[in-house]
Design an enzyme around this catalytic site. Structure first.
Site, short mmCIF file in Angstrom:
data_model
loop_
_atom_site.label_atom_id
_atom_site.label_comp_id
_atom_site.label_asym_id
_atom_site.label_seq_id
_atom_site.Cartn_x
_atom_site.Cartn_y
_atom_site.Cartn_z
N HIS A 39 0.94 -1.05 0.18
CA HIS A 39 0.02 0.04 -0.01
C HIS A 39 0.84 1.42 -0.01
O HIS A 39 0.38 2.24 -0.82
CB HIS A 39 -0.98 0.05 1.41
N GLN A 155 -8.63 -6.20 -10.88
CA GLN A 155 -9.48 -5.24 -10.31
C GLN A 155 -9.18 -3.92 -10.88
O GLN A 155 -9.68 -2.76 -11.38
CB GLN A 155 -9.06 -5.18 -9.03
P1 AMP Z 1 -6.53 -3.69 -0.27
O1 AMP Z 1 -6.33 -2.83 0.78
O2 AMP Z 1 -6.18 -5.03 -0.25
O3 AMP Z 1 -7.78 -3.51 -0.95
O4 AMP Z 1 -5.54 -3.04 -1.54
C1 AMP Z 1 -5.54 -1.74 -1.78
C2 AMP Z 1 -4.71 -1.42 -2.98
O5 AMP Z 1 -3.36 -1.80 -2.48
C3 AMP Z 1 -5.27 -1.97 -4.25
O6 AMP Z 1 -4.88 -1.40 -5.35
C4 AMP Z 1 -4.24 -3.32 -4.22
O7 AMP Z 1 -4.07 -3.85 -5.61
C5 AMP Z 1 -2.86 -2.94 -3.59
N1 AMP Z 1 -1.90 -3.72 -3.27
C6 AMP Z 1 -2.47 -4.96 -2.37
N2 AMP Z 1 -1.34 -5.48 -2.36
C7 AMP Z 1 -0.39 -4.96 -3.01
C8 AMP Z 1 0.94 -5.36 -2.97
N3 AMP Z 1 1.74 -6.29 -2.50
N4 AMP Z 1 1.88 -4.41 -4.04
C9 AMP Z 1 1.38 -3.45 -4.39
N5 AMP Z 1 0.01 -3.05 -4.51
C10 AMP Z 1 -0.79 -3.72 -3.62
#
Ligand code: AMP
Length: 282
Positions: A39, A155
């Site tokens: 994030h 997504q």
């Molecule tokens: P989430 O909190 O899991 O809904 O993710 C929020 C954002 O963070 C989304 O755009 C995800 O694709 C991104 N995200 C989650 N995990 C990672 C990661 N390991 N590397 C880069 N972006 C991530």
């Protein structure tokens, strides 16, 4: 300067209007909290494209199915606020559910086609829930840019499509996947894994990498390569595999023969935890 915290749409709109009046270009990074380095890397990407970054933290009930992990999803708001503060975020928006879905709320955004395959087949509520909340967040903040992680590749493609289709004037920028030292993609859900499952989890990325090498060597043997990858996930200790699939990286159409630009995507279970990952096949 420390991050301004908002929890209602009116506070958010007032704070965004102030940033706009200062002439700032605004970037939005939507999250569900339980923030990790993945994030934070999206915040860094947003900072390169915007003067002020807004991070939203909202565990969106609409994107969870009835038997999914909404109630046990990790919630770490205090630590998250410290992290966004340290990352130089201008504004954090962490609303309660009623602020996003007031009584009477009845609208759904559905991106057809793109949402019906891969994870959409296994989690039918997921993408309509994501598309609806992301549309609301984009319309509330009206950012110049928004950053979505390639970790959730489907997504990212869906958000790009909905912004284009609904004429939301925002550029959707991808952020590369941040991984642990053994290759496991960082995810808030990794916290669910037992020590043994955590060790096994690294096989997901390793399997995708091996399968990508195979597909490049044997472009017409896609079906065989995908079956082999599925077997190797099961042999490594994954309890079930939802899919291992090769898709066009731009349209997300399934590919029967490998050719770039392609994306290899997988979703698999370790006990009660569902992990997803994907890589570019170049
Ligand atoms: P989430 O909190 O899991 O809904 O993710 C929020 C954002 O963070 C989304 O755009 C995800 O694709 C991104 N995200 C989650 N995990 C990672 C990661 N390991 N590397 C880069 N972006 C991530």
């Amino acid at each position: 300067m420390s991050t301004l915290l908002t929890s209602t749409v009116s506070e958010l709109r007032a704070a965004v209007a102030k940033l706009r009046a200062e002439g700032k270009r605004i970037g939005l990074v939507p999250t569900m909290g339980a923030l990790h380095a993945g994030h934070l890397s999206l915040i860094e990407v947003a900072k390169r494209h915007a003067d002020a970054v807004v991070v939203s933290i909202f565990v969106n009930p609409a994107q969870f199915g009835p038997n999914e992990d909404f109630s046990k999803y990790p919630r770490t708001l205090e630590e998250d606020i410290q992290k966004v503060n340290k990352a130089g975020t201008a504004l954090c928006y962490a609303p309660p559910v009623e602020d996003i879905y007031p009584p009477g709320f009845a609208t759904e955004v559905r991106v057809t086609g793109l949402s019906d395959q891969l994870c959409g087949q296994f989690r039918p509520r997921f993408f309509p829930g994501v598309a609806t909340v992301v549309t609301k967040l984009l319309l509330r903040v009206m950012p110049d840019i928004t950053v979505f992680g390639e970790k959730d590749y489907q997504q990212f493609m869906i958000v790009r499509r909905l912004a284009a289709d609904l004429d939301i004037p925002v550029t959707v920028i991808p952020g590369p996947t941040v991984r642990e030292a053994d290759g496991l993609a960082m995810s808030s859900r990794n916290a669910y894994l037992s020590a043994q499952e955590r060790k096994t989890a690294a096989a997901l990325y390793a399997t995708l990498q091996r399968a990508a090498e195979y597909l490049k060597r044997e472009p017409s043997h896609v079906k065989h390569g995908l079956i082999q990858a599925e077997e190797s996930l099961k042999n490594a200790g994954f309890t079930a595999v939802d899919y291992v699939a090769l898709h066009d990286a731009l349209t997300l159409e399934p590919l029967e023969t490998y050719r770039p630009p392609a994306r290899l995507l997988a979703a698999a279970w370790l006990g009660k935890t569902r992990l997803i990952d994907n890589i570019e096949v170049l």
